[in-house]
Write an enzyme that holds these catalytic residues in place. Structure first.
Site, PDB file in Angstrom:
ATOM      1  N   HIS A 191      16.610  35.819 128.487  1.00 43.78           N
ATOM      2  CA  HIS A 191      17.057  35.033 129.643  1.00 43.78           C
ATOM      3  C   HIS A 191      15.863  34.368 130.302  1.00 43.78           C
ATOM      4  O   HIS A 191      14.784  34.946 130.366  1.00 43.78           O
ATOM      5  CB  HIS A 191      17.763  35.949 130.654  1.00 43.78           C
ATOM      6  CG  HIS A 191      18.662  35.221 131.572  1.00 43.78           C
ATOM      7  ND1 HIS A 191      18.218  34.602 132.708  1.00 43.78           N
ATOM      8  CD2 HIS A 191      19.997  34.990 131.500  1.00 43.78           C
ATOM      9  CE1 HIS A 191      19.249  34.030 133.324  1.00 43.78           C
ATOM     10  NE2 HIS A 191      20.335  34.248 132.603  1.00 43.78           N
TER      11      HIS A 191
ATOM     12  N   ASP B 146      26.155  37.495 127.955  1.00 44.80           N
ATOM     13  CA  ASP B 146      26.917  37.175 126.739  1.00 44.80           C
ATOM     14  C   ASP B 146      26.931  38.316 125.720  1.00 44.80           C
ATOM     15  O   ASP B 146      27.648  38.239 124.724  1.00 44.80           O
ATOM     16  CB  ASP B 146      26.328  35.919 126.068  1.00 44.80           C
ATOM     17  CG  ASP B 146      26.605  34.658 126.863  1.00 44.80           C
ATOM     18  OD1 ASP B 146      27.663  34.594 127.508  1.00 44.80           O
ATOM     19  OD2 ASP B 146      25.769  33.734 126.845  1.00 44.80           O
TER      20      ASP B 146
HETATM   21  C1  LIG Z   1      24.929  32.641 129.931  1.00 44.98           C
HETATM   22  C2  LIG Z   1      23.606  32.414 129.319  1.00 44.98           C
HETATM   23  O1  LIG Z   1      23.233  31.290 129.115  1.00 44.98           O
HETATM   24  S1  LIG Z   1      22.634  33.742 128.976  1.00 44.98           S
HETATM   25  C3  LIG Z   1      21.674  33.231 127.543  1.00 44.98           C
HETATM   26  C4  LIG Z   1      22.542  33.165 126.322  1.00 44.98           C
HETATM   27  N1  LIG Z   1      21.792  32.801 125.142  1.00 44.98           N
HETATM   28  C5  LIG Z   1      21.454  33.678 124.176  1.00 44.98           C
HETATM   29  O2  LIG Z   1      21.760  34.851 124.224  1.00 44.98           O
HETATM   30  C6  LIG Z   1      20.734  33.105 122.995  1.00 44.98           C
HETATM   31  C7  LIG Z   1      19.502  33.911 122.624  1.00 44.98           C
HETATM   32  N2  LIG Z   1      18.507  33.816 123.671  1.00 44.98           N
HETATM   33  C8  LIG Z   1      17.634  32.768 123.726  1.00 44.98           C
HETATM   34  O3  LIG Z   1      17.648  31.867 122.880  1.00 44.98           O
HETATM   35  C9  LIG Z   1      16.632  32.711 124.886  1.00 44.98           C
HETATM   36  O4  LIG Z   1      16.382  34.005 125.358  1.00 44.98           O
HETATM   37  C10 LIG Z   1      17.090  31.770 126.031  1.00 44.98           C
HETATM   38  C11 LIG Z   1      17.312  30.362 125.509  1.00 44.98           C
HETATM   39  C12 LIG Z   1      18.386  32.280 126.641  1.00 44.98           C
HETATM   40  C13 LIG Z   1      16.059  31.739 127.154  1.00 44.98           C
HETATM   41  O5  LIG Z   1      14.854  31.481 126.620  1.00 44.98           O
HETATM   42  P1  LIG Z   1      13.619  30.730 127.311  1.00 44.98           P
HETATM   43  O6  LIG Z   1      13.359  31.273 128.631  1.00 44.98           O
HETATM   44  O7  LIG Z   1      13.816  29.267 127.221  1.00 44.98           O
HETATM   45  O8  LIG Z   1      12.501  31.189 126.325  1.00 44.98           O
HETATM   46  P2  LIG Z   1      12.197  30.657 124.869  1.00 44.98           P
HETATM   47  O9  LIG Z   1      13.424  30.186 124.147  1.00 44.98           O
HETATM   48  O10 LIG Z   1      11.067  29.696 124.995  1.00 44.98           O
HETATM   49  O11 LIG Z   1      11.707  32.004 124.189  1.00 44.98           O
HETATM   50  C14 LIG Z   1      10.477  32.629 124.534  1.00 44.98           C
HETATM   51  C15 LIG Z   1      10.054  33.556 123.407  1.00 44.98           C
HETATM   52  O12 LIG Z   1      10.966  34.657 123.339  1.00 44.98           O
HETATM   53  C16 LIG Z   1      11.604  34.692 122.082  1.00 44.98           C
HETATM   54  N3  LIG Z   1      13.019  35.009 122.298  1.00 44.98           N
HETATM   55  C17 LIG Z   1      13.780  34.639 123.369  1.00 44.98           C
HETATM   56  N4  LIG Z   1      15.035  35.111 123.222  1.00 44.98           N
HETATM   57  C18 LIG Z   1      15.051  35.782 122.047  1.00 44.98           C
HETATM   58  C19 LIG Z   1      16.083  36.451 121.355  1.00 44.98           C
HETATM   59  N5  LIG Z   1      17.334  36.521 121.841  1.00 44.98           N
HETATM   60  N6  LIG Z   1      15.776  37.021 120.158  1.00 44.98           N
HETATM   61  C20 LIG Z   1      14.523  36.942 119.662  1.00 44.98           C
HETATM   62  N7  LIG Z   1      13.501  36.298 120.279  1.00 44.98           N
HETATM   63  C21 LIG Z   1      13.783  35.718 121.461  1.00 44.98           C
HETATM   64  C22 LIG Z   1      11.470  33.302 121.510  1.00 44.98           C
HETATM   65  O13 LIG Z   1      11.541  33.292 120.111  1.00 44.98           O
HETATM   66  C23 LIG Z   1      10.119  32.886 122.030  1.00 44.98           C
HETATM   67  O14 LIG Z   1       9.141  33.496 121.227  1.00 44.98           O
HETATM   68  P3  LIG Z   1       7.726  32.765 120.961  1.00 44.98           P
HETATM   69  O15 LIG Z   1       7.075  32.660 122.312  1.00 44.98           O
HETATM   70  O16 LIG Z   1       7.058  33.701 120.023  1.00 44.98           O
HETATM   71  O17 LIG Z   1       8.073  31.429 120.369  1.00 44.98           O
HETATM   72  O1  LIG Z   2      21.201  31.485 134.351  1.00 46.28           O
HETATM   73  C1  LIG Z   2      21.088  31.065 133.203  1.00 46.28           C
HETATM   74  O2  LIG Z   2      20.135  30.364 132.801  1.00 46.28           O
HETATM   75  C2  LIG Z   2      22.088  31.411 132.178  1.00 46.28           C
HETATM   76  C3  LIG Z   2      23.115  32.395 132.638  1.00 46.28           C
HETATM   77  O3  LIG Z   2      22.924  33.589 132.597  1.00 46.28           O
HETATM   78  C4  LIG Z   2      24.356  31.892 133.198  1.00 46.28           C
HETATM   79  O4  LIG Z   2      24.531  30.675 133.309  1.00 46.28           O
HETATM   80  O5  LIG Z   2      25.221  32.711 133.563  1.00 46.28           O
END
Ligand SMILES: CC(=O)SCCNC(=O)CCNC(=O)[C@H](O)C(C)(C)COP(=O)(O)OP(=O)(O)OC[C@H]1O[C@@H](n2cnc3c(N)ncnc32)[C@H](O)[C@@H]1OP(=O)(O)O
Ligand SMILES: O=C([O-])CC(=O)C(=O)O
Length: 371
Positions: free
Chosen positions: A253, A307
């Site tokens: 997150h 999620d």
């Molecule tokens: C309601 C919602 O929106 S909640 C989020 C739902 N989304 C997910 O569950 C999808 C999986 N999660 C992700 O892709 C990410 O955690 C995000 C997009 C939600 C947030 O990420 P951001 O803050 O943008 O960080 P970013 O994507 O740059 O990741 C940072 C680092 O953590 C790692 N990382 C982040 N999430 C995960 C994950 N779920 N699994 C493995 N590695 C991860 C990335 O690979 C990255 O590694 P690096 O620095 O070695 O390249």
């Molecule tokens: O806050 C965020 O970036 C994603 C999230 O958990 C939501 O929208 O519920």
């Protein structure tokens, strides 16, 4: 000029709707802890709280309930459209188009929250039309005597839910209602800031929520649980996933660096609704993925998010896997519209900058002279 990829750590407005403490894993709507709201409240009351900034009186709550109940039906045109594409199209694409059609049909001059109530009331009807058409089941008319959560489940399953199911649905919807400046809310605000209309904002919100990095992760998280046969296979599965460059869906997150409080609450409900059922196997796998995932990723602040367990809850309540993001949208529409309303009190066109890194002063070459 400083480049802030993904607008990380940039505030674009002040808000009194939602506060998140990402380090401690705390979430408040209008100052009330999400734990208290999940324990004691319901969809209608929290919608009122988010839209109007205070808990309703008996009278105000009754008015909102009857307003929502009156607005649940969709037009013949929307119903025909949804039924026609339900078996082939992506549910979020159907919902996005159906909300766009609502905008075409609604020519009334009225307040933003009145429009928000209409959209909120109709989304469950569209979702149930999608699922029941796909299953060749007869459409269930909304029942005005039921609460929002009860009616939603009734229209999906064709039978009135018991207390456990309706409480679980109410909680799941409350937990998804708002989350400060997430990607889909931001998309709504970008549209609203041009002084476009609320239907256009909600269409933008649905479009942004659809992606697997945001609201689409709930379906993906459940698919993971289905891919693993038993908890003793989990470690191998997770290690293989991460070592091949895949992300653990439902983990990580931008704001939470510890477990998302919504995931904690949903975990309890997931355990309850799967207990003694064939889906209990999925819960056991999920719990093990949580444990192994935290062991590997927790030191980097990557923990389960909303999620992770929500899909298992929605599945247990009777929803098809690819409908989960639409259920998320059915609740988040309250937050989207409340943030638009709040933003428009002091509107400023959203127009960030990009840092140009291309060439300048290139010589134009006529097409017949180009190599
Ligand atoms: C309601 C919602 O929106 S909640 C989020 C739902 N989304 C997910 O569950 C999808 C999986 N999660 C992700 O892709 C990410 O955690 C995000 C997009 C939600 C947030 O990420 P951001 O803050 O943008 O960080 P970013 O994507 O740059 O990741 C940072 C680092 O953590 C790692 N990382 C982040 N999430 C995960 C994950 N779920 N699994 C493995 N590695 C991860 C990335 O690979 C990255 O590694 P690096 O620095 O070695 O390249
Ligand atoms: O806050 C965020 O970036 C994603 C999230 O958990 C939501 O929208 O519920």
């Amino acid at each position: 000029m400083e480049l802030r990829k993904g607008l990380e750590d940039i505030a674009i407005k002040e808000t009194s709707i939602t506060y998140i403490d990402g380090d401690l894993g705390r979430l408040y709507y209008r100052g009330y802890s999400i734990y208290d709201l999940a324990s004691f409240s319901n969809f209608e009351e929290v919608s009122y709280l988010i839209w109007y900034g205070k808990l309703p009186t008996q009278r105000e709550l009754a008015d909102l309930k009857s307003h929502l109940a009156e607005e649940r039906n969709v037009s013949e045109e929307i119903s025909t459209f949804v039924s026609k594409v339900a078996k082939t199209a992506n549910p979020m694409d159907i919902l996005r188009t159906a909300v766009s059609m609502m905008g075409l049909e609604d020519r009334r001059e009225e307040g933003l929250v009145t429009k928000a109530i209409k959209i909120t009331a109709k989304i469950p009807t569209i979702i149930s039309l999608i699922q029941r058409t796909r299953r060749d089941q007869k459409f269930i008319e909304p029942d005005p005597s039921l609460s929002h959560a009860e009616n939603f489940l009734y229209m999906i399953n064709g039978e009135k839910p018991d207390l456990n199911f309706s409480k679980t649905m109410d909680v799941a919807l409350m937990l998804h209602m708002d989350h400060e400046m997430n990607a889909s809310t931001m998309a709504c605000l970008v549209v609203a800031s041009t002084l476009s209309d609320i239907y256009s904002s909600v269409v933008a919100g649905i479009s942004a929520l659809k992606g697997p990095l945001h609201g689409g992760a709930n379906s993906e998280a459940l698919k993971q649980f289905m891919e693993v046969e038993s908890p003793d296979q989990v470690e191998k599965y997770v290690l293989n996933k991460l070592s091949t460059g895949h992300r653990l869906m439902g983990f990580g997150h931008r704001i939470y660096k510890t477990m998302d409080p919504r995931a904690k609450i949903l975990k309890d409900y997931a355990r309850e609704v799967t207990e003694g059922k064939p889906t209990e196997r999925l819960y056991k796998v999920a719990e093990k993925i949580e444990e192994i995932g935290i062991k590997i990723l927790g030191k980097r602040g990557i923990y389960p998010n909303v999620d992770f367990y929500s899909g298992l809850v929605f599945f247990s309540l009777g929803f098809d896997t690819d409908l989960f993001p639409t259920i998320f949208a059915s609740a988040r529409v309250v937050g989207w519209t409340a943030h638009v309303d709040e933003y428009l009190l002091d509107n400023k066109l959203i127009r960030p900058k990009a840092i140009y890194v291309g060439d300048l002063g290139k010589k134009y070459i006529p097409i017949d002279e180009r190599q």
